[in-house]
Each structure stands twice: as C-alpha cells, then as structure tokens.
Design a protein around this motif. Structure first.
Motif, short mmCIF file in Angstrom:
data_model
loop_
_atom_site.label_atom_id
_atom_site.label_comp_id
_atom_site.label_asym_id
_atom_site.label_seq_id
_atom_site.Cartn_x
_atom_site.Cartn_y
_atom_site.Cartn_z
N GLY A 39 5.51 7.69 2.38
CA GLY A 39 5.93 6.71 1.37
C GLY A 39 7.29 6.10 1.63
N LYS A 42 7.54 3.44 6.47
CA LYS A 42 7.38 3.36 7.93
C LYS A 42 6.28 2.37 8.33
CE LYS A 42 6.45 7.79 8.33
NZ LYS A 42 6.48 8.16 6.89
N SER A 43 5.09 2.53 7.73
CA SER A 43 3.98 1.64 8.09
C SER A 43 4.29 0.20 7.71
CB SER A 43 2.68 2.09 7.41
OG SER A 43 2.31 3.37 7.87
N THR A 44 4.94 0.01 6.57
CA THR A 44 5.31 -1.34 6.13
C THR A 44 6.21 -2.00 7.18
OG1 THR A 44 5.14 -0.66 3.82
CG2 THR A 44 6.42 -2.64 4.27
P1 ADP Z 1 4.89 5.40 4.98
O1 ADP Z 1 4.15 4.73 6.10
O2 ADP Z 1 6.29 5.77 5.34
O3 ADP Z 1 4.14 6.55 4.41
P2 ADP Z 1 4.26 2.93 3.55
O4 ADP Z 1 4.94 1.83 4.30
O5 ADP Z 1 2.80 3.08 3.80
O6 ADP Z 1 5.03 4.31 3.80
O7 ADP Z 1 4.47 2.73 1.99
C1 ADP Z 1 5.76 2.59 1.43
C2 ADP Z 1 5.62 2.47 -0.06
O8 ADP Z 1 4.98 1.23 -0.39
C3 ADP Z 1 4.76 3.56 -0.70
O9 ADP Z 1 5.32 3.88 -1.96
C4 ADP Z 1 3.41 2.90 -0.86
O10 ADP Z 1 2.70 3.44 -1.95
C5 ADP Z 1 3.79 1.45 -1.13
N1 ADP Z 1 2.77 0.52 -0.60
C6 ADP Z 1 2.34 0.43 0.67
N2 ADP Z 1 1.43 -0.56 0.83
C7 ADP Z 1 1.27 -1.11 -0.41
C8 ADP Z 1 0.48 -2.19 -0.93
N3 ADP Z 1 -0.33 -2.90 -0.14
N4 ADP Z 1 0.60 -2.46 -2.25
C9 ADP Z 1 1.45 -1.78 -3.04
N5 ADP Z 1 2.22 -0.75 -2.62
C10 ADP Z 1 2.15 -0.42 -1.33
#
Ligand code: ADP
Ligand code: MG
Length: 283
Positions: A39, A42-44
């Motif tokens: 959360g 990272k993926s974002t």
């Molecule tokens: P990680 O890859 O580090 O686990 P993410 O980048 O997947 O983190 O997510 C960062 C935050 O954004 C998290 O709280 C996640 O729930 C939220 N999030 C990710 N994608 C979406 C989306 N498409 N809509 C709403 N919230 C999102």
C-alpha cells in the motif's frame, strides 16, 4: 546521465493521495530498489514510469522521454514485469514470449526467444501451456517476456514475492548479471532484506520517500549493541555504528582486568529500514 528522473510526482485516486511528491534519480546501469510495505505506492509509481497511468502532477523522464508524450519510443526501450503476471494461460511459454517479441517487432525474434527462454531456465517446459505452471514458473515466463526485446531499462514490480528462497536467489543473480551488462533495473519489493542486493534503495511509505541511500549508507544509520562481561556482571551499551563510539564506550573499562568478553552486534538492514518506517509512523 540518469536513466530515470522523477520530480514532485503526485497521484490521487479520487480523494486519496497514493503518491505525495516523490523525487527520485536512478543512475544508468544500476540496480535500484524501491522498498516499502504493502500500500506504500510502489505499483502506482512503476505504472506511472512505464506510462500505464497518468500522474496527477509532477515530472517524469525515463531515458529522457516523457512516458505519456512519447509512449511508443519509450516502450521499445523498456521492459515491464507487472506485479501479477499478465500472460496468455492457454498459450505455451514459448508462444507467450514470441507474442511479446512480435509486438515489439524484434528483429531475429526466433533466436532471441530461445535465448531468453534458456536464460529464465524454461527451455524444458517451453511447449507446455502456461496454465500448467507453478507461480514461480509463471514469474519466470513473465520475466522472459519483459526481456525479449533487450530493453535498456527494466521495471520489475515485486518479482520475488511468493517465490521460494532458492528461486529468489536465482532471480537476484539474474538481475545482477543484467545490471552488469548495462541494463538499468528498477525493482520494487516489500522484503526489507532484499535492500542489501541493490546498488541504491529508496524507502517509500504512504506515498512519500523516507530515505534514498546505498545499503551501506542505510546500515550506518543503524545502532550497535555492545555487551561487556565484567566479572560476574554483563553490561549493555547502545552505541551508534561508528568506530569512535565503540572506542568511547570501551574507554571506561580500560582499568578493569576482570573484563572477560566483549561483543558487538550491529542492527541488520531490516531493523534499520523498519526503524525508519516506524520512526515516521510516530505522531
Ligand atoms: P503497493 O504497490 O506499494 O502495494 P499501490 O501503488 O498498489 O501500493 O497502492 C497504493 C495505495 O493506493 C493503496 O492504498 C491502494 O489501495 C491505493 N490504490 C491503488 N490503486 C488504486 C485505484 N485504482 N483506485 C483507488 N485506490 C488505489
Ligand atoms: Mg504493488
């Protein structure tokens, strides 16, 4: 020149701030680790870097290109392994890799496909459909797909999550080999001990970078525990991880002949990273 530059990058999902002003610079040919709990964002961040997501604001350059303005030129030069392998389950490993090669119009694709299949240790199962593969094997196919067009920058989103320790070791050796050939690797992980295997790491928590440093630099932020056995007593001292602090802590014992044992235990990188994340968590 830097392979990747990020300035004040923000991403909001509705009212939620997933990235809160991220700054990064990644040296060409280095292995850069993006470390953070689930959360963290990272993926974002990776999706923004490969042009799969539009940031809310900020500046991004990968190989000098803006991922949204010049997507075709960028895609030709980067590889992306998403967090969950995006493969055609009914196709064989070879067919999947061939598909990605032809999508990139790779010249001499046939030979290159065999090369990456061998590199990912998939040669023996290359003709089996992917749905018969284990999770670790699917990740290897996904890696082969990301590599087939010989990208200059490789984005790997948690490539070692849910991978057994043996395969994890092999993956990291592969990553180091690639970096040695000049490829820039940007790898995310929530496994704190993997920081040691990177040239540089950034620690991300709740959308903010807490620290960017080399593994050695991070270790120096840790503390050591000094234990001195003196007669029947054992005393503990917390010291910073600098030689002069150790000398200072031991100075007081100089006149005691009954000191029988001295031990120093330094924080592990995992402890240091968790400490950094925890420190910031405190109000
Ligand atoms: P990680 O890859 O580090 O686990 P993410 O980048 O997947 O983190 O997510 C960062 C935050 O954004 C998290 O709280 C996640 O729930 C939220 N999030 C990710 N994608 C979406 C989306 N498409 N809509 C709403 N919230 C999102
Ligand atoms: Mg993720």
């Amino acid at each position: 020149m830097s392979a990747i530059e990020v300035q004040n990058l923000r991403k909001n999902y509705g009212g939620f701030e997933a990235l809160r002003g991220v700054d990064l610079e990644v040296r060409t040919g280095s292995l850069f680790g993006l470390l953070g709990p689930n959360g963290a964002g990272k993926s974002t961040l990776i999706k923004a870097l490969v042009g799969a997501l539009r940031p809310s604001s900020g500046e991004l350059r990968v190989l000098g290109l803006d991922p949204l303005r010049e997507p075709a030129r960028l895609r030709a030069q980067i590889g992306y392994m998403p967090q969950s392998p995006a493969l055609y389950e009914d196709l064989s490993a070879r067919e999947n890799v061939l598909f990605f090669a032809s999508a990139h119009g790779s010249p001499d694709a046939g030979k290159r496909v065999e090369e990456v299949l061998a590199f990912a240790d998939l040669a023996e199962r290359a003709d089996d459909p992917v749905h018969t593969f284990s999770g670790g094997m699917k990740r290897r196919v996904s890696l082969a797909c990301a590599l087939v067009h010989q990208p200059r920058v490789l984005f790997l989103d948690e490539p070692t999550a849910a991978v057994d320790p043996h395969l994890r070791g092999r993956f990291w050796r592969t990553f180091r080999d690639l970096a040695a050939t000049g490829v820039t690797l940007f790898i995310s992980t929530h496994l704190m001990d993997e920081a040691l295997l990177c040239d540089e790491v950034a620690i991300l928590r709740q959308g903010s970078i807490l620290a960017t440093d080399t593994p050695q630099g991070l270790l120096q932020r840790g503390r050591s525990k000094l234990t001195v056995r003196c007669g029947l007593a054992e005393r503990e001292h917390l010291i910073e991880s600098r030689p002069e602090d150790l000398a200072e802590a031991l100075r007081g014992y100089g006149l005691y002949p009954e000191v029988s044992a001295v031990a120093v235990r330094a924080d592990t990188l995992e402890t240091v990273v968790l400490g950094l994340i925890g420190e910031e968590a405190a109000p």
